[in-house]
Design a protein around this motif. Structure first.
Motif, PDB file in Angstrom:
ATOM      1  N   UNK A  33       0.828  -1.216   0.000  1.00  0.00           N
ATOM      2  CA  UNK A  33       0.000   0.000   0.000  1.00  0.00           C
ATOM      3  C   UNK A  33       0.858   1.258   0.000  1.00  0.00           C
ATOM      4  N   UNK A  34       1.905   1.240   0.812  1.00  0.00           N
ATOM      5  CA  UNK A  34       2.753   2.431   0.919  1.00  0.00           C
ATOM      6  C   UNK A  34       3.571   2.653  -0.350  1.00  0.00           C
ATOM      7  N   UNK A  35       3.964   1.574  -1.028  1.00  0.00           N
ATOM      8  CA  UNK A  35       4.685   1.723  -2.297  1.00  0.00           C
ATOM      9  C   UNK A  35       3.787   2.413  -3.324  1.00  0.00           C
ATOM     10  N   UNK A  36       2.520   2.003  -3.380  1.00  0.00           N
ATOM     11  CA  UNK A  36       1.574   2.641  -4.312  1.00  0.00           C
ATOM     12  C   UNK A  36       1.383   4.121  -3.965  1.00  0.00           C
ATOM     13  N   UNK A  53       9.620   4.889 -18.174  1.00  0.00           N
ATOM     14  CA  UNK A  53       8.411   4.389 -18.829  1.00  0.00           C
ATOM     15  C   UNK A  53       7.866   5.379 -19.852  1.00  0.00           C
ATOM     16  N   UNK A  54       8.058   6.653 -19.563  1.00  0.00           N
ATOM     17  CA  UNK A  54       7.519   7.695 -20.428  1.00  0.00           C
ATOM     18  C   UNK A  54       6.353   8.391 -19.758  1.00  0.00           C
ATOM     19  N   UNK A  55       5.800   9.362 -20.451  1.00  0.00           N
ATOM     20  CA  UNK A  55       4.705  10.166 -19.870  1.00  0.00           C
ATOM     21  C   UNK A  55       3.465   9.323 -19.574  1.00  0.00           C
ATOM     22  N   UNK A  56       3.364   8.138 -20.193  1.00  0.00           N
ATOM     23  CA  UNK A  56       2.226   7.251 -19.944  1.00  0.00           C
ATOM     24  C   UNK A  56       2.228   6.648 -18.540  1.00  0.00           C
ATOM     25  N   UNK A  57       3.310   6.849 -17.789  1.00  0.00           N
ATOM     26  CA  UNK A  57       3.378   6.300 -16.430  1.00  0.00           C
ATOM     27  C   UNK A  57       2.292   6.901 -15.534  1.00  0.00           C
ATOM     28  N   UNK A  64      -1.347   7.441 -11.024  1.00  0.00           N
ATOM     29  CA  UNK A  64      -0.500   6.349 -11.493  1.00  0.00           C
ATOM     30  C   UNK A  64      -1.266   5.512 -12.515  1.00  0.00           C
ATOM     31  N   UNK A  65      -0.662   5.299 -13.674  1.00  0.00           N
ATOM     32  CA  UNK A  65      -1.274   4.478 -14.721  1.00  0.00           C
ATOM     33  C   UNK A  65      -0.861   3.028 -14.465  1.00  0.00           C
ATOM     34  N   UNK A  66      -1.685   2.341 -13.689  1.00  0.00           N
ATOM     35  CA  UNK A  66      -1.348   0.979 -13.261  1.00  0.00           C
ATOM     36  C   UNK A  66      -1.150   0.042 -14.447  1.00  0.00           C
TER      37      UNK A  66
END
Length: 194
Positions: A33-36, A53-57, A64-66
């Protein structure tokens, strides 16, 4: 203060054990949870994830784009190592800061990757919550509403449970037969008398 790290494989029961400790008044830090949270809140992590990753991250540079993170993470082991090198040190430091703010005799860190991420270096004692693979598989399928194949893929990405038991200071057997509360009580007594 005693810092305890609790780990175990998918469906092993580590969250159940952590909830028992929480009920006894022990603060619990959940690494997942804390990492997220840190991946969303930390400017440094956001910057580094966008670099690899790029701007899509991130969606709209905020959320956050999981899906994008997962696609990168599971593409190969090198990508997983890159993500881990960005996130794990931040989680370690966040746990240490969190533990220093607690007013309890015992604090708990819950981490599926306690040994793999070297989080065991931040605690005084480690406990593996062990259950046989067939039991873990049944529990995870029911809990996650997933197929056996999906769960087995996730299991394969974690350290072997028997190996975790060898690394851990203590091992709680969660096979549905042995009494978890008694095992936990014995471990806590040993830790308090050290």
């Amino acid at each position: 203060m005693i810092k305890i790290g609790i780990t175990g494989g998918i469906g092993g029961g580590k969250s159940y054990v952590c909830n028992l400790l929480k009920q006894q008044g022990m603060p619990v830090y959940n690494c997942d949870q804390e990492a997220k949270r840190l991946m969303t809140e930390s400017p440094l992590i956001k910057q580094r994830l966008k670099q690899v990753i790029g701007k899509d991250a991130y969606i709209d540079d905020k959320v956050l784009n999981k899906a994008a993170i997962a696609a990168f993470l599971f593409a190969n082991t090198e990508n997983a190592a890159i993500i881990n090198s960005i996130v794990h040190p931040a989680v370690m430091q966040d746990f240490t800061d969190w533990a220093n703010r607690q007013q309890a005799d015992i604090v708990v860190q819950e981490s599926a990757l306690l040994f793999e991420a070297k989080f065991d270096k931040t605690v005084d004692a480690t406990i593996e919550v062990y259950a046989p693979k067939d039991i873990r598989l049944q529990r995870a399928i029911a809990r996650d509403n997933a197929s056996a194949k999906q769960i087995e893929v996730r299991m394969a990405q974690q350290m072997d449970e028997e190996e975790k038991c060898q690394h851990a200071d203590f091992c709680i057997i969660n096979d549905g037969i042995q009494d978890i509360n008694k095992q936990l009580e014995t471990i806590l007594k040993q830790l308090k008398t050290k």
